[in-house]
Structure formats: C-alpha cells, structure tokens
Design an enzyme around this catalytic site. Sequence first.
Site: not given
Length: 383
Positions: A183-184
């Site tokens: 993810g980020n």
Amino acid sequence: MRALVLAGHSVQVVATDAALRFVGRPTLEAISRNPVHTELYEGVAEVRHVAIGQAADLIVVAPATANFLAKLTAGMADDLLGNTILASRAPLLLAPAMHTEMWQNAATVSNVATLRSRGVHFVGPASGQLTGADSGPGRMSEPDEIAAAALALVGATQDLAGRHVVVTAGGTREPLDPVRFIGNRSSGKQGVALALAAAARGAQVTLIGANLEVDAPPHVTVVPVMTALELSSAVTDAAASADLVVMAAAVADYRPDAVASAKIKKETQGDELVLRLVKNPDILQALSAARLPGQVIVGFAAETETDRDRLLQLGRAKIERKGCDYLVLNTVGWTEGFATDGNAVVVLDRSGHIVGETTGSKASVADSILDSVVRALGAGVRA
Ligand code: CTP
C-alpha cells in the site's frame, strides 16, 4: 464559527449550560461577532425561543453529545437549543463528539438512525484521540470539515450546479495474500476535501474511495475500492457521465502478479522472499485518451523533489505523458503531504503554465484547485 463568519455568514450562538463550562461567553461572542443566547426565558417579548430558529438558514450543533442526540430524538425542548431546533425548518447538521462506547451504544446507534431518517445531516465523528488516554471513533470532526459540510448545506458558490464531478481519493492496496497488501501512505484527506468542496459548489459528486482513512462527506455517493484494477473499473464507469474527473488517489503502479490463496508462510519461503510485480494500467492516461467532449480531467503528481524548478519540470513532463487537462503538483515526503491537514500545491495546465498556486488547509487547497479548473468546463457532458 470563524470559517462561517469569514465566508460572510451571520452566526448566532445558542450555548447550553454545558457548552459554557468548556468555552466562555466572551470567546463565543468575539468569534461569532454576535451576542450569545443561552436563556429560554430571556427576550420573551420578542419570542426569542422561536425567532432564532425561524431566522436560521442552517443549524449546526458542534459538538453534539450522546445526551443531546437522545433529547433531539425525543423532540425535547427544555432549553433554548431544543426550542430553537424544534421551531426551525432549516437543515440541521450535527457533529457528534463522545467516547467510542457511547457512540457505539445501542441507544445512540438507534437515535442516530432515527435522526438520519428524519433528514438530519451528520459530519463525523472521526476516529482518533479522545479525552483521556483512549482513542477510537467519537472524536469531533475537524472544524474545517464541519464548516465545509455546513457551507455545502447552505449552498456556497454554485458554479458546479448541474455538473457531475468524480473524485478518486485514498491509496490503493494490492493484496499479496488474504492478510497482506502493498500500500501507500495516502490518507484520502485531500481527495475527500475536494469531494466536499465540489458538493458545496452544487455538483453531484461520486467519490471513489480507495481505503479511506477519513470519513466520507455527506451528500456524496461513495464507491469503495481496494485495488488499482477496482479503482480503474469504478472510475471508468463513473467517468461516462462526468463533467470533471479528479484523480487524487495514489494508485499503485505495480501489483503482485499472483495473489496467494493462503497466508504466505516463513517455513516455505526461507530467508528471502522475492515478489514479482506486474504493471497496473495507467488509469489517468486512459481516461484522458478517452475524454468525452467538454470533459475536464485533472491529475495529481506527488513528488519527493524539493527543488521548485525541477519539480515544475517533472510536472510538465508528467502532464505531457498523461494527457490530462490539469495537473496538481505537490511535494510529499516523510513528513509532508500525507495524512497532514495542510498542503501546498501548484496547478499546471496542458501547456505547462502555472494556473494556480496555494498553501493552506486541505479544504482551502481543494477550493482553489476547483477555482483553477472550473473555467475549462464545456457546455456539459450530460447536457
Ligand atoms: N495514476 C493512475 N494510474 C496509475 C498510476 C497513477 O491513474 N497506475 C494517476 C494518479 O491518480 C495521479 C497521477 O496518475 O493522478 C500521477 O500519479 P504519479 O504516481 O505521480 O505518477 P506515475 O505515472 O505513477 O509516475 P511516477 O513514475 O512518478 O510514479
């Protein structure tokens, strides 16, 4: 109060006894620039208990306690606030604030459902630090968000009336196995602020939310997605009727080429684990290539470059590559851009010219981005 006053509205404060234990009358009067009303039996000749409610275009209760929600559900009017609300036909916006247990208590849940079914609007509560050591859902939404929701209800500038605006927000997650993902750090705050601002300007808004860490605003259709491919399909569908598409989401450029059906185990992997990633489609580029006549497409570019000239160069190359109408450029880093309340952006047009530049809260940045792009809207995609 301050945001509404600054937006040119006349704000009358009705303070309960409990409210005055937290904030003194002089503060409320100084910020609202009006006398504060507290007493039911004050100003009886001018029928103040109904006059304030009748004159209001909007009533905001912030913070709204569990006790207040219960009283309102029962239609009680044993103080000036209760009278004011019952005597008003204005929209009502509540910003709940209470401990998580109280927010999740069956009585409160049922009161909120009843109030919603009567058309009462809610903003929040957010999840976060509460009084004391605990943390969870129940924290009052930030003042900026409450003000934006209030302005949406009273109809601020209506330059997006009749328009369909699609905003993507948050960060995609690419699963590795049933419990893990890549993810980020995007929280979705800037995208949600854009959705709110567009709704406040009269647009019908579809918010494609990728794993949002903030509450979605009222009056917005939310389509939750997890991965880049899900986001691609949701935004492509929504774009078919959109006048303006704003790609604020942080989309993963790559995804694992295979998703394990069971949890990946150390015993089978040994000391090293090699992940093979495949490229995700460039959604912004595809939307721009398939742009409908009159449709405006806005991209974002979050860059770690801190030198302004090099940042602008990267932006100009990116808008060229993506083919969108505008590009919102901002600098991100370990402490900048993500999950913060403020932002600093430069807006470029297709020829690489700077058409907007703002620093401020994500709400004010959202408004100024819309100011920059709204003039490019054609006659209307749906017209
Ligand atoms: N974007 C997209 N599809 C992707 C990746 C990004 O639509 N697969 C969009 C983002 O929503 C954003 C814009 O493209 O509006 C720019 O994203 P960014 O990550 O800055 O650009 P990239 O093309 O991924 O370039 P870079 O190599 O700098 O990461």
